[in-house]
Design a protein around this motif. Sequence first.
Motif, PDB file in Angstrom:
ATOM      1  N   PRO A 110       0.821  -1.211   0.000  1.00 19.09           N
ATOM      2  CA  PRO A 110       0.000   0.000   0.000  1.00 19.09           C
ATOM      3  C   PRO A 110       0.862   1.272   0.000  1.00 19.09           C
ATOM      4  CG  PRO A 110       0.060  -0.929   2.196  1.00 19.09           C
ATOM      5  CD  PRO A 110       0.769  -1.913   1.296  1.00 19.09           C
ATOM      6  N   THR A 111       1.651   1.432  -1.058  1.00 17.47           N
ATOM      7  CA  THR A 111       2.525   2.588  -1.244  1.00 17.47           C
ATOM      8  C   THR A 111       2.284   3.154  -2.643  1.00 17.47           C
ATOM      9  OG1 THR A 111       4.314   1.207  -2.119  1.00 17.47           O
ATOM     10  CG2 THR A 111       4.286   1.572   0.270  1.00 17.47           C
ATOM     11  N   PRO A 112       2.733   4.387  -2.920  1.00 20.66           N
ATOM     12  CA  PRO A 112       2.428   4.997  -4.221  1.00 20.66           C
ATOM     13  C   PRO A 112       2.816   4.163  -5.434  1.00 20.66           C
ATOM     14  CG  PRO A 112       3.197   6.673  -2.727  1.00 20.66           C
ATOM     15  CD  PRO A 112       3.343   5.359  -1.996  1.00 20.66           C
ATOM     16  N   ASP A 113       3.959   3.468  -5.398  1.00 15.29           N
ATOM     17  CA  ASP A 113       4.339   2.654  -6.561  1.00 15.29           C
ATOM     18  C   ASP A 113       4.282   1.155  -6.279  1.00 15.29           C
ATOM     19  OD1 ASP A 113       6.672   1.984  -5.190  1.00 15.29           O
ATOM     20  OD2 ASP A 113       7.979   3.270  -6.370  1.00 15.29           O
ATOM     21  N   GLY A 114       3.719   0.779  -5.123  1.00 12.51           N
ATOM     22  CA  GLY A 114       3.532  -0.632  -4.802  1.00 12.51           C
ATOM     23  C   GLY A 114       4.731  -1.325  -4.193  1.00 12.51           C
ATOM     24  N   GLY A 125      11.419   9.086   2.926  1.00 18.49           N
ATOM     25  CA  GLY A 125      11.473   7.716   2.438  1.00 18.49           C
ATOM     26  C   GLY A 125      11.618   7.621   0.936  1.00 18.49           C
ATOM     27  N   TYR A 126      12.257   6.561   0.494  1.00 18.21           N
ATOM     28  CA  TYR A 126      12.373   6.245  -0.936  1.00 18.21           C
ATOM     29  C   TYR A 126      11.875   4.820  -1.141  1.00 18.21           C
ATOM     30  CZ  TYR A 126      15.358  10.360  -1.323  1.00 18.21           C
ATOM     31  OH  TYR A 126      15.852  11.647  -1.287  1.00 18.21           O
ATOM     32  N   SER A 127      11.144   4.619  -2.215  1.00 19.26           N
ATOM     33  CA  SER A 127      10.654   3.290  -2.528  1.00 19.26           C
ATOM     34  C   SER A 127      11.770   2.461  -3.154  1.00 19.26           C
ATOM     35  CB  SER A 127       9.468   3.369  -3.487  1.00 19.26           C
ATOM     36  OG  SER A 127       9.907   3.734  -4.793  1.00 19.26           O
ATOM     37  N   VAL A 128      11.544   1.157  -3.206  1.00 19.90           N
ATOM     38  CA  VAL A 128      12.516   0.273  -3.853  1.00 19.90           C
ATOM     39  C   VAL A 128      12.738   0.708  -5.300  1.00 19.90           C
ATOM     40  CG1 VAL A 128      12.938  -2.090  -4.620  1.00 19.90           C
ATOM     41  CG2 VAL A 128      11.990  -1.674  -2.339  1.00 19.90           C
ATOM     42  N   ARG A 129      11.674   1.037  -5.988  1.00 17.37           N
ATOM     43  CA  ARG A 129      11.821   1.481  -7.387  1.00 17.37           C
ATOM     44  C   ARG A 129      12.643   2.755  -7.487  1.00 17.37           C
ATOM     45  NH1 ARG A 129       8.628  -1.588 -10.710  1.00 17.37           N
ATOM     46  NH2 ARG A 129       6.635  -2.377  -9.902  1.00 17.37           N
ATOM     47  N   PRO A 137      19.468  -5.513 -15.366  1.00 15.62           N
ATOM     48  CA  PRO A 137      18.027  -5.763 -15.476  1.00 15.62           C
ATOM     49  C   PRO A 137      17.378  -5.865 -14.088  1.00 15.62           C
ATOM     50  CG  PRO A 137      19.228  -7.792 -15.834  1.00 15.62           C
ATOM     51  CD  PRO A 137      20.270  -6.708 -15.711  1.00 15.62           C
ATOM     52  N   VAL A 138      16.081  -5.584 -14.037  1.00 16.52           N
ATOM     53  CA  VAL A 138      15.322  -5.632 -12.791  1.00 16.52           C
ATOM     54  C   VAL A 138      14.111  -6.531 -12.991  1.00 16.52           C
ATOM     55  CG1 VAL A 138      14.060  -4.299 -11.067  1.00 16.52           C
ATOM     56  CG2 VAL A 138      16.073  -3.297 -12.195  1.00 16.52           C
ATOM     57  N   GLU A 139      13.918  -7.468 -12.050  1.00 14.74           N
ATOM     58  CA  GLU A 139      12.834  -8.444 -12.133  1.00 14.74           C
ATOM     59  C   GLU A 139      11.891  -8.288 -10.936  1.00 14.74           C
ATOM     60  OE1 GLU A 139      12.369 -13.328 -11.767  1.00 14.74           O
ATOM     61  OE2 GLU A 139      14.337 -12.425 -12.172  1.00 14.74           O
ATOM     62  N   GLU A 140      10.609  -8.427 -11.173  1.00 14.97           N
ATOM     63  CA  GLU A 140       9.632  -8.375 -10.089  1.00 14.97           C
ATOM     64  C   GLU A 140       9.395  -9.772  -9.527  1.00 14.97           C
ATOM     65  OE1 GLU A 140       6.103  -6.432 -11.430  1.00 14.97           O
ATOM     66  OE2 GLU A 140       7.116  -4.508 -11.809  1.00 14.97           O
ATOM     67  N   ALA A 141       9.260  -9.846  -8.191  1.00 16.64           N
ATOM     68  CA  ALA A 141       9.069 -11.137  -7.522  1.00 16.64           C
ATOM     69  C   ALA A 141       8.058 -10.967  -6.390  1.00 16.64           C
ATOM     70  CB  ALA A 141      10.402 -11.651  -6.989  1.00 16.64           C
ATOM     71  N   ASP A 142       7.669 -12.104  -5.787  1.00 23.04           N
ATOM     72  CA  ASP A 142       6.718 -12.075  -4.683  1.00 23.04           C
ATOM     73  C   ASP A 142       7.325 -11.426  -3.446  1.00 23.04           C
ATOM     74  OD1 ASP A 142       4.862 -13.396  -6.248  1.00 23.04           O
ATOM     75  OD2 ASP A 142       5.440 -15.395  -5.502  1.00 23.04           O
ATOM     76  N   ARG A 143       6.460 -11.013  -2.547  1.00 24.69           N
ATOM     77  CA  ARG A 143       6.908 -10.448  -1.279  1.00 24.69           C
ATOM     78  C   ARG A 143       7.773 -11.446  -0.495  1.00 24.69           C
ATOM     79  NH1 ARG A 143       2.000  -7.448   1.982  1.00 24.69           N
ATOM     80  NH2 ARG A 143       1.095  -6.198   0.275  1.00 24.69           N
ATOM     81  N   ARG A 144       8.656 -10.914   0.323  1.00 25.34           N
ATOM     82  CA  ARG A 144       9.375 -11.718   1.304  1.00 25.34           C
ATOM     83  C   ARG A 144       8.639 -11.640   2.636  1.00 25.34           C
ATOM     84  NH1 ARG A 144      15.260  -9.011   0.843  1.00 25.34           N
ATOM     85  NH2 ARG A 144      13.913  -7.260   1.459  1.00 25.34           N
ATOM     86  N   PRO A 145       8.689 -12.696   3.436  1.00 25.54           N
ATOM     87  CA  PRO A 145       8.063 -12.614   4.766  1.00 25.54           C
ATOM     88  C   PRO A 145       8.807 -11.634   5.663  1.00 25.54           C
ATOM     89  CG  PRO A 145       9.312 -14.659   4.550  1.00 25.54           C
ATOM     90  CD  PRO A 145       9.281 -14.025   3.184  1.00 25.54           C
ATOM     91  N   GLY A 146       8.061 -10.902   6.477  1.00 28.34           N
ATOM     92  CA  GLY A 146       8.681 -10.032   7.479  1.00 28.34           C
ATOM     93  C   GLY A 146       9.058  -8.653   7.012  1.00 28.34           C
ATOM     94  N   ASP A 147       8.653  -8.229   5.813  1.00 29.84           N
ATOM     95  CA  ASP A 147       8.981  -6.902   5.303  1.00 29.84           C
ATOM     96  C   ASP A 147       7.817  -5.934   5.503  1.00 29.84           C
ATOM     97  OD1 ASP A 147      11.575  -7.267   4.467  1.00 29.84           O
ATOM     98  OD2 ASP A 147      11.044  -7.788   2.410  1.00 29.84           O
ATOM     99  N   PRO A 148       7.921  -4.951   6.409  1.00 35.21           N
ATOM    100  CA  PRO A 148       6.874  -3.939   6.533  1.00 35.21           C
ATOM    101  C   PRO A 148       6.788  -3.086   5.265  1.00 35.21           C
ATOM    102  CG  PRO A 148       8.341  -3.923   8.433  1.00 35.21           C
ATOM    103  CD  PRO A 148       8.995  -4.768   7.386  1.00 35.21           C
ATOM    104  N   ALA A 149       5.625  -2.503   5.023  1.00 35.11           N
ATOM    105  CA  ALA A 149       5.425  -1.695   3.811  1.00 35.11           C
ATOM    106  C   ALA A 149       6.241  -0.411   3.837  1.00 35.11           C
ATOM    107  CB  ALA A 149       3.943  -1.379   3.639  1.00 35.11           C
TER     108      ALA A 149
END
Length: 327
Positions: A215-219, A258-262, A277-289
């Motif tokens: 739930p962040t501006p760029d996900g 704050g800065y987003s991962v992107r 290159p940059v690849e999208e993957a599923d969430r990791r457990p334990g990472d707050p938004a």
Amino acid sequence: MARVLVTGGAGYIGSHTVQKLLLSGHKVAVIDNLSTGFKEAVPNQAEFYFGDVRDSNFVAEIMSKFDAEVVIHFAAKLNVAESLLKPVEYYDNNVGGTLSLLKACEKSGVKNFIFSSTAAVYGDSCTDGIISEGTPTNPLNPYGWSKLISEKLLSDTGDLVGINHVIFRYFNVAGAAEDGSNGQRTANAYHLVHLASQAGVGKRQGLKIFGTDYPTPDGTCIRDYIHVEDLADIHVLGAEHLLRGGTSATLNCGYGQGYSVREVISSALNVAENKFPVEEADRRPGDPASLVADSRKMQALLGWTPRRNNIDTICRTALNWEKTLSK
């Protein structure tokens, strides 16, 4: 001039802090078992003692021999993902190490203690995007819990035997010395800026973004990145605060931005020689938004002003350091 004992002083943040302490005119001794630290990161002007902080008698002996006035405790395991797989190791090392040090302080009469903690103690309890020291603590992983338990040990011990203390809760520490003399030496360090720097010099084929549906501006996750030299400066000010008789405090260390991962990856790509290159993957457990610091309390108490509050500066210094390791 004060006599400062630094545990974990051969590590990433510890070695930068040792250098800043020396430049400020203090005398420094380092204890490190070199399990993750590097002897070459310790400046020659500092005394070095090889050993484990969980050996309380050894630590007390060094405290007395060095006549330490303040302890800065960095030595700890700090990989969130690893802590989920090896919780016992994290509690043994992080909580056990802190308890051992406090016993040594009581035995040796050291009354000033700075503790290296983390924003991971807050978990995802923040609801408005900015975390103050009053935000409820609710760690999501054993690493965060090991730090929070250590904080409690320190505050209880301080109240009982008169150890004044400052607890610094770090947000995301990154970057390298601006003069190129020091940086992250651990090849398998997991934080984003370091990984992006490795990709930027061709040591990694690319990067993954873990989770694009937050739930962040760029996900992607948002973090407050603080330059390692700014954090080292904060520790010098914290030690001097205690040595002046300052009161105990728990303080956030970040920029309040704050800065987003992107956004971090975009900055890293701008300075990179290798456009990875940059690849999208599923969430990791334990990472707050989102984890962004309200550090106004720390700035007011210590009189600190950030000097390197720029994500491009952070990424550029990290990349330049990584280049030196490639030679």
